[in-house]
Scaffold this motif. Structure first.
Motif, mmCIF file in Angstrom:
data_model
loop_
_atom_site.group_PDB
_atom_site.id
_atom_site.type_symbol
_atom_site.label_atom_id
_atom_site.label_comp_id
_atom_site.label_asym_id
_atom_site.label_seq_id
_atom_site.Cartn_x
_atom_site.Cartn_y
_atom_site.Cartn_z
ATOM 1 N N UNK A 1 78.623 -49.898 12.283
ATOM 2 C CA UNK A 1 79.885 -49.769 13.346
ATOM 3 C C UNK A 1 80.980 -50.087 12.243
ATOM 4 N N UNK A 2 82.001 -49.628 12.455
ATOM 5 C CA UNK A 2 83.193 -49.630 11.449
ATOM 6 C C UNK A 2 83.284 -49.023 10.485
ATOM 7 N N UNK A 3 82.348 -48.328 9.852
ATOM 8 C CA UNK A 3 82.408 -47.399 8.882
ATOM 9 C C UNK A 3 82.661 -46.001 9.310
ATOM 10 N N UNK A 4 83.869 -45.596 8.758
ATOM 11 C CA UNK A 4 84.475 -44.309 9.393
ATOM 12 C C UNK A 4 84.533 -43.262 8.026
ATOM 13 N N UNK A 5 84.286 -43.728 6.896
ATOM 14 C CA UNK A 5 84.018 -42.614 5.784
ATOM 15 C C UNK A 5 83.007 -43.164 4.736
ATOM 16 N N UNK A 6 82.334 -42.155 4.375
ATOM 17 C CA UNK A 6 81.316 -42.489 3.337
ATOM 18 C C UNK A 6 81.677 -41.648 2.206
ATOM 19 N N UNK A 7 81.502 -42.034 0.965
ATOM 20 C CA UNK A 7 81.372 -41.138 -0.127
ATOM 21 C C UNK A 7 80.553 -41.568 -1.304
ATOM 22 N N UNK A 8 80.229 -40.926 -2.149
ATOM 23 C CA UNK A 8 79.462 -41.282 -3.359
ATOM 24 C C UNK A 8 79.691 -40.697 -4.509
ATOM 25 N N UNK A 9 79.518 -41.324 -5.564
ATOM 26 C CA UNK A 9 79.761 -40.745 -7.085
ATOM 27 C C UNK A 9 78.956 -41.672 -7.917
ATOM 28 N N UNK A 10 78.188 -40.978 -8.957
ATOM 29 C CA UNK A 10 78.212 -39.644 -9.592
ATOM 30 C C UNK A 10 77.018 -38.883 -8.855
ATOM 31 N N UNK A 11 76.826 -37.625 -8.859
ATOM 32 C CA UNK A 11 75.616 -37.033 -8.556
ATOM 33 C C UNK A 11 75.239 -36.045 -9.630
ATOM 34 N N UNK A 12 73.966 -35.805 -9.734
ATOM 35 C CA UNK A 12 73.464 -34.682 -10.702
ATOM 36 C C UNK A 12 72.816 -33.653 -9.825
ATOM 37 N N UNK A 13 73.265 -32.034 -10.278
ATOM 38 C CA UNK A 13 72.735 -30.985 -9.890
ATOM 39 C C UNK A 13 71.399 -30.908 -9.618
ATOM 40 N N UNK A 14 70.593 -31.668 -10.785
ATOM 41 C CA UNK A 14 69.144 -31.432 -10.312
ATOM 42 C C UNK A 14 68.570 -32.361 -9.298
ATOM 43 N N UNK A 15 69.451 -33.285 -8.827
ATOM 44 C CA UNK A 15 68.838 -34.271 -7.730
ATOM 45 C C UNK A 15 69.400 -33.849 -6.414
ATOM 46 N N UNK A 16 69.760 -32.836 -6.203
ATOM 47 C CA UNK A 16 70.486 -32.437 -4.832
ATOM 48 C C UNK A 16 68.969 -32.075 -3.910
#
Ligand code: 5AD
Ligand code: SF4
Length: 477
Positions: A242-257
């Protein structure tokens, strides 16, 4: 005098580089707060100055030594005024060149690597008795076991967006990159600890969380079932807090998607449709020399998977020009890839050898003039894509999370899902809310518009409105 009655001691932290360092600066401040240290904006008059260094690009160590030269004068002045000033070098340059710093810069009291920030009070005490202290070991114990909890006051002062570390380190060993050496092997925090942090932040008014790490989607922290959870599963869990309206992440690697991450982008409204997915080059030959372990086509396919799941998703990336062996046709392949993907933003860098990395032993083949020219060409292309992307916002109504007052009176600023700053005229009671904004104009990278619906009333903001999340890349990936 008992500790609690001592006047506050002034702490100045100067951070360079990535958002991991911004976060680490907060961790250091939280560690030192119980010792009576209060942050101050300038090194002048500070009792303790920490240089939180970054080693990823450019002439990092030279910058540190010239900054230390300036600090020496400040320290000498402090001594003449009858006060002490301690100087700490932290961050990745400290990790990589600890002994050398101690040898070359007598002004430095403590050198501390990113894995040892929780030992700062002890290191300062040791410096007092022994003159200097150095700690750049990678501890064998849990890297994250000692993260200090920020106080309620600190959380509130930092605004409605917060970073939470989910993993640290990297096992990818791209040939140009120092991160595997300075931040060590990849390690993930257990799910329960991440949840605790996010809950605590949310309870104190944080609305947006950016999960950070050198390679966040390599995440495999232990879940409630005792098994490693993939990153996507963690996102599903956090989106329910509750309360979290936005999540982001950084940084990602194309091989681990992996597929749960793609599914999360399809299913979770809170997960912002803006992904920083560095590719570094569009040439398979250069990608191989960089040890990226994927081709340009692999990257295109990953982008397609995201887009199929979430058509309004946008991407940013990192590029390196002038890697050893990069011929004109390799660079042309990079431009072609950028043309095909269409980025909302991207960062591009001239290759510079980092001592100790495999690429530093490769013969450099691209002249400085060619590197400059390639950089300009790439940046022009990216700029034109970014402007085109920003223009698509004109006339549209977009959700904005408001996080701070603007420079002009009566103006409030927030961020769109794509981190574009958006300005409206409104009361500061909207800080902390997500509201639709109809975009009327564009000035460079900023959007200007009007609120398309009235804010929810009766929920005054509890924040001393500070700056919102800055979009910076986490070192690496
Ligand atoms: N030279 C130039 N750029 C580099 N980066 C990392 N190491 C180097 C280097 N040796 C860039 C990469 C990475 C970003 C954080 O910094 O593009 O994704
Ligand atoms: Fe790891 Fe990224 Fe550095 Fe490659 S560039 S080694 S993925 S941190």
């Amino acid at each position: 005098m008992p500790e609690s009655r001592m006047p506050p001691r002034k702490l100045h932290i100067k951070s360079y580089g990535c958002q991991m360092n911004v976060y680490d600066a907060q961790r250091m401040a939280d560690t030192l707060a119980p010792e009576g240290y209060v942050e101050t904006a300038s090194a002048e008059g500070a009792d303790l100055v920490i240089l939180n260094t970054c080693h990823i690009r450019e002439k990092a160590s030279e910058k540190v030594y010239s900054e230390l030269g300036r600090l020496r004068a400040a320290k000498e002045q402090a001594a003449r005024d009858g006060r002490g000033m301690n100087i700490v070098v932290a961050g990745c340059v400290a990790q990589a060149e600890g002994e050398e710093i101690i040898r070359r810069a007598p002004v430095v009291d403590v050198v501390v690597g990113p894995q040892s920030y929780h030992h700062l009070p002890q290191l300062l005490a040791r410096a007092k008795t022994c003159g200097r202290a150095l700690e750049t070991e990678f501890p064998v114990a849990d890297k994250f076991g000692f993260l200090p909890q920020p106080s309620r006051q600190a959380i509130r002062a930092r605004g409605i967006s917060a970073f939470v570390t989910v993993q640290e380190g990297c096992d990818k060993f791209c040939t140009f990159c120092v991160v595997p050496y300075t931040r060590g092997a990849e390690a993930s925090r257990p799910v329960a600890k991440v949840i605790d942090d996010v809950r605590r932040l949310a309870d104190n008014g944080v609305r947006e969380i950016t999960l950070i790490g050198q390679n966040v989607n390599a995440y495999h922290g232990e879940g409630s079932d005792g098994r490693p959870w993939p990153f996507g599963k963690l996102l599903y869990r956090l989106a329910g807090i509750p309360g979290i309206v936005r999540l982001r992440y950084s940084t990602s690697h194309p091989r681990d998607v992996e597929d749960t991450l793609i599914d999360a982008h399809r299913d979770l409204d809170a997960l912002m449709p803006f992904v920083h997915l560095p590719v570094q080059s569009g040439s398979d030959r250069i990608l191989a020399a960089m040890n990226r372990r994927h081709t340009a086509d692999d990257y295109r396919r990953v982008i397609d998977r995201f887009r199929d799941a979430r058509p309004d998703i946008a991407f940013s990336s990192d590029f390196i020009v002038g890697f050893p062996g990069e011929a004109e046709e390799d660079f042309a392949a990079t431009l072609a890839l950028v043309g095909q993907i269409g980025y909302a933003a991207a960062y591009s860098f001239k290759y510079s050898p980092r001592p100790g990395t495999p690429a530093a032993d490769m013969q450099e083949t691209v002249s400085t003039a060619d590197m400059d020219q390639r950089l300009v060409q790439l940046q022009n292309l990216i700029d034109s894509q970014q402007s085109a992307f920003n223009r698509t916002a004109l006339g549209r109504t977009i959700d904005v999370l408001f996080d701070r007052p603007g420079r002009k009176p009566g103006q409030i600023v927030g961020r769109t899902p794509y981190l574009q700053p958006a300005h409206v005229e409104a009361s500061d009671a909207i800080i902390g809310q997500v509201l639709p904004v109809t975009v009327a104009s564009l000035e460079r990278y900023s959007l200007f518009g009007t609120l398309a619906s009235q804010p929810a009333s009766g929920e005054p903001s509890n924040h001393a409105a500070t700056g919102g999340a800055q979009f910076q890349t986490t070192a690496g990936v």
